[in-house]
Design a protein around this motif. Structure first.
Motif, PDB file in Angstrom:
ATOM      1  N   LEU A 122      -3.803  25.388  35.907  1.00 13.42           N
ATOM      2  CA  LEU A 122      -3.939  26.661  35.482  1.00 13.42           C
ATOM      3  C   LEU A 122      -5.178  27.538  35.936  1.00 13.42           C
ATOM      4  O   LEU A 122      -5.003  28.729  36.297  1.00 13.42           O
ATOM      5  N   ALA A 123      -6.302  26.820  35.957  1.00 14.08           N
ATOM      6  CA  ALA A 123      -7.513  27.291  36.164  1.00 14.08           C
ATOM      7  C   ALA A 123      -7.555  27.577  37.597  1.00 14.08           C
ATOM      8  O   ALA A 123      -8.056  28.835  38.092  1.00 14.08           O
ATOM      9  N   LEU A 124      -6.992  26.974  38.523  1.00 16.65           N
ATOM     10  CA  LEU A 124      -6.975  27.017  40.040  1.00 16.65           C
ATOM     11  C   LEU A 124      -6.242  28.456  40.394  1.00 16.65           C
ATOM     12  O   LEU A 124      -6.291  29.331  41.195  1.00 16.65           O
ATOM     13  N   ASP A 125      -4.924  28.328  39.549  1.00 13.32           N
ATOM     14  CA  ASP A 125      -4.000  29.618  39.572  1.00 13.32           C
ATOM     15  C   ASP A 125      -4.457  31.006  39.437  1.00 13.32           C
ATOM     16  O   ASP A 125      -4.578  31.947  40.061  1.00 13.32           O
ATOM     17  N   ILE A 126      -5.325  30.940  38.060  1.00 14.08           N
ATOM     18  CA  ILE A 126      -5.931  32.091  37.694  1.00 14.08           C
ATOM     19  C   ILE A 126      -7.328  32.504  38.877  1.00 14.08           C
ATOM     20  O   ILE A 126      -7.281  33.769  39.064  1.00 14.08           O
ATOM     21  N   SER A 127      -8.028  31.703  38.957  1.00 10.17           N
ATOM     22  CA  SER A 127      -9.015  31.988  40.040  1.00 10.17           C
ATOM     23  C   SER A 127      -8.461  32.296  41.400  1.00 10.17           C
ATOM     24  O   SER A 127      -8.938  33.471  42.050  1.00 10.17           O
ATOM     25  N   ASN A 128      -7.276  31.803  41.910  1.00 12.40           N
ATOM     26  CA  ASN A 128      -6.920  32.238  43.255  1.00 12.40           C
ATOM     27  C   ASN A 128      -6.086  33.561  43.126  1.00 12.40           C
ATOM     28  O   ASN A 128      -6.190  34.463  44.002  1.00 12.40           O
ATOM     29  N   THR A 129      -5.425  33.989  42.134  1.00 19.54           N
ATOM     30  CA  THR A 129      -4.938  35.176  41.750  1.00 19.54           C
ATOM     31  C   THR A 129      -6.122  36.338  41.723  1.00 19.54           C
ATOM     32  O   THR A 129      -5.832  37.115  42.440  1.00 19.54           O
ATOM     33  N   LEU A 130      -6.980  36.015  40.892  1.00 20.74           N
ATOM     34  CA  LEU A 130      -8.154  36.983  40.951  1.00 20.74           C
ATOM     35  C   LEU A 130      -8.857  37.316  42.223  1.00 20.74           C
ATOM     36  O   LEU A 130      -9.175  38.471  42.636  1.00 20.74           O
ATOM     37  N   SER A 131      -9.008  36.200  43.184  1.00 19.42           N
ATOM     38  CA  SER A 131      -9.596  36.279  44.234  1.00 19.42           C
ATOM     39  C   SER A 131      -8.648  37.317  45.005  1.00 19.42           C
ATOM     40  O   SER A 131      -9.625  37.824  46.039  1.00 19.42           O
ATOM     41  N   LYS A 132      -7.520  36.800  45.155  1.00 19.67           N
ATOM     42  CA  LYS A 132      -6.544  37.648  46.068  1.00 19.67           C
ATOM     43  C   LYS A 132      -6.668  39.054  45.686  1.00 19.67           C
ATOM     44  O   LYS A 132      -6.398  39.987  46.316  1.00 19.67           O
ATOM     45  N   ALA A 133      -6.576  39.527  44.394  1.00 19.05           N
ATOM     46  CA  ALA A 133      -6.470  40.944  43.796  1.00 19.05           C
ATOM     47  C   ALA A 133      -7.822  41.614  44.164  1.00 19.05           C
ATOM     48  O   ALA A 133      -7.567  42.760  44.508  1.00 19.05           O
ATOM     49  N   TYR A 134      -9.111  41.051  44.078  1.00 25.87           N
ATOM     50  CA  TYR A 134     -10.268  41.504  44.483  1.00 25.87           C
ATOM     51  C   TYR A 134     -10.333  41.469  45.918  1.00 25.87           C
ATOM     52  O   TYR A 134     -11.592  42.104  46.311  1.00 25.87           O
ATOM     53  N   ASP A 135      -9.680  40.843  46.746  1.00 25.29           N
ATOM     54  CA  ASP A 135      -9.940  40.763  48.296  1.00 25.29           C
ATOM     55  C   ASP A 135      -9.212  42.017  48.734  1.00 25.29           C
ATOM     56  O   ASP A 135      -8.268  41.906  49.705  1.00 25.29           O
ATOM     57  N   ASN A 136      -9.735  43.210  48.638  1.00 22.79           N
ATOM     58  CA  ASN A 136      -8.919  44.541  49.125  1.00 22.79           C
ATOM     59  C   ASN A 136     -10.377  45.399  49.119  1.00 22.79           C
ATOM     60  O   ASN A 136     -11.085  45.718  48.320  1.00 22.79           O
ATOM     61  N   PRO A 137     -10.694  45.958  50.177  1.00 15.10           N
ATOM     62  CA  PRO A 137     -11.748  47.118  50.670  1.00 15.10           C
ATOM     63  C   PRO A 137     -11.547  48.184  49.408  1.00 15.10           C
ATOM     64  O   PRO A 137     -12.806  48.720  49.347  1.00 15.10           O
ATOM     65  N   SER A 138     -10.671  48.402  48.868  1.00 18.26           N
ATOM     66  CA  SER A 138     -10.668  49.837  47.929  1.00 18.26           C
ATOM     67  C   SER A 138     -10.871  49.353  46.689  1.00 18.26           C
ATOM     68  O   SER A 138     -11.039  50.229  45.645  1.00 18.26           O
ATOM     69  N   ILE A 148      -4.742  42.793  36.415  1.00 13.95           N
ATOM     70  CA  ILE A 148      -3.153  41.977  36.678  1.00 13.95           C
ATOM     71  C   ILE A 148      -2.488  42.404  35.573  1.00 13.95           C
ATOM     72  O   ILE A 148      -2.802  42.391  34.203  1.00 13.95           O
ATOM     73  N   VAL A 149      -1.455  42.882  35.897  1.00  9.05           N
ATOM     74  CA  VAL A 149      -0.425  43.016  34.804  1.00  9.05           C
ATOM     75  C   VAL A 149       0.975  42.003  34.936  1.00  9.05           C
ATOM     76  O   VAL A 149       1.271  42.071  36.145  1.00  9.05           O
ATOM     77  N   THR A 150       1.147  41.180  34.152  1.00 10.03           N
ATOM     78  CA  THR A 150       2.015  40.250  34.047  1.00 10.03           C
ATOM     79  C   THR A 150       3.483  40.632  33.606  1.00 10.03           C
ATOM     80  O   THR A 150       3.377  40.995  32.557  1.00 10.03           O
ATOM     81  N   VAL A 151       4.485  41.084  34.403  1.00 12.65           N
ATOM     82  CA  VAL A 151       5.700  41.162  34.055  1.00 12.65           C
ATOM     83  C   VAL A 151       6.742  39.962  34.137  1.00 12.65           C
ATOM     84  O   VAL A 151       6.850  39.429  35.077  1.00 12.65           O
ATOM     85  N   SER A 152       7.380  39.949  32.874  1.00 11.58           N
ATOM     86  CA  SER A 152       7.967  38.533  32.711  1.00 11.58           C
ATOM     87  C   SER A 152       9.639  39.024  32.532  1.00 11.58           C
ATOM     88  O   SER A 152       9.852  39.728  31.799  1.00 11.58           O
ATOM     89  N   LYS A 153      10.447  38.224  33.267  1.00  8.30           N
ATOM     90  CA  LYS A 153      11.790  38.401  33.239  1.00  8.30           C
ATOM     91  C   LYS A 153      12.407  37.546  32.183  1.00  8.30           C
ATOM     92  O   LYS A 153      12.329  36.253  32.045  1.00  8.30           O
ATOM     93  N   ILE A 154      12.918  38.098  31.081  1.00  9.78           N
ATOM     94  CA  ILE A 154      13.569  37.534  30.043  1.00  9.78           C
ATOM     95  C   ILE A 154      15.085  37.903  29.857  1.00  9.78           C
ATOM     96  O   ILE A 154      15.251  39.173  29.533  1.00  9.78           O
ATOM     97  N   GLY A 155      16.101  37.026  30.131  1.00 10.35           N
ATOM     98  CA  GLY A 155      17.705  37.828  30.190  1.00 10.35           C
ATOM     99  C   GLY A 155      17.787  38.682  31.244  1.00 10.35           C
ATOM    100  O   GLY A 155      17.204  38.240  32.354  1.00 10.35           O
TER     101      GLY A 155
END
Length: 291
Positions: free
Chosen positions: A101-117, A200-207
């Motif tokens: 889980l820790a690796l997933d969160i850090s990788n997701t944040l790194s990708k989100a911030y890897d943007n010049p804007s 980060i906004v997590t959108v969950s599919k339920i039904g």
């Protein structure tokens, strides 16, 4: 991530409530739970923040250190994310249980911030190809109550807003080499412009429907989820799908649009709250064990 067991009746109740746009805690499908925010809570850091969203509690500390720029980005500083899943948050994190889980969160944040804007990384450069500021972002998960990715991103944004980096002056030494002088004045610092940093906004599919800010019981009913990095202007900086269920292209488009809509609102609200707390100075209210 922490797991809980639900009976079929409980699952049916949750799914039917979402279909009627009335979740078990009274929220609509696009509502977040109540959030508590504190900044400047850890004294030996360059910036820090703590956010509690219902039963999810995250603490972030940022340490600014001088290092060498990456060869592919010689005129930019950088952010490095580290996540620690406290065993006090859930017994499942004991030992090495939270590493995935820790690796997933850090990788997701790194990708989100890897943007010049998103963040002006060039402002972190001191001397191109030689010296730059590296921001080490340490994220501690204190308690799990669902929606960890979102809360971690909110806490990172708040901690970046609170970060103070000493101003640096350059001069030539007697040997001709460039020397750095760091200001030791606590007021002679540089602040980061975090207005366009993503959340980060997590959108969950339920039904057949989707929701934001899923609780732990709702996460147990989730077929698939989409984590979307969104700026205040609605720019998508990262996207990641998790879960065993598949997503129809129409559902995927609707979930992205929901993430953009909710993300723009949550970024504006969070930035406004950060400015309000900053104006309070020493008079701001301390909550929780850090008060």
């Amino acid at each position: 991530m922490a797991q809980i067991s639900l009976s079929e009746a409980e699952r049916t109740f949750i799914i039917h409530g979402i279909q009627d746009n009335c979740r078990s805690d009274g929220r609509s499908c696009e509502d977040y739970r109540h959030m508590d925010l504190e900044t400047d809570v850890v004294s030996n850091t360059s910036g820090s923040a703590r956010i509690r969203l219902a039963n999810t509690d995250v603490l972030v500390g940022i340490k600014a250190e001088i290092g060498v720029p990456l060869p592919e980005r010689p005129s930019e500083g950088r952010l490095e994310f580290f996540v620690d899943c406290s065993a006090n948050a859930t017994p499942e994190f004991e030992g090495r249980g939270g590493e995935g889980l820790a690796l997933d969160i850090s990788n997701t944040l790194s990708k989100a911030y890897d943007n010049p804007s998103s963040l002006d990384l060039e402002s972190l450069c001191i001397l191109p190809k030689e010296q730059c500021w590296i921001l080490y972002v340490d994220i501690l998960l204190l308690e799990c109550g669902g929606n960890l990715f979102d809360v971690a991103s909110f806490a990172v944004k708040a901690a970046l807003h609170n970060t103070c980096i000493p101003n640096v002056s350059l001069h030539r030494g007697e040997d001709g080499e460039t020397q750095l002088d760091l200001s030791d004045d606590p007021f002679d610092v540089k602040r980061l412009d975090i207005k366009q940093t993503p959340s980060i906004v997590t959108v969950s599919k339920i039904g057949h429907y989707h929701i934001v800010d899923a609780s732990m019981t709702e996460e147990e009913c989730c077929l698939a989820r989409l984590m979307v990095g969104i700026t205040e202007e609605g720019t998508v900086t990262a996207m990641r799908k998790s879960g065993l269920g598949s997503l129809h292209p129409d559902s995927l488009y609707e979930m992205i649009e929901t993430g953009k809509k909710v993300g723009k609102d949550i970024n504006k609200t969070l930035y406004k709250r950060l400015l309000e707390e900053e104006k309070l100075g020493q008079n701001k209210r301390k909550v929780g064990f850090l008060g």
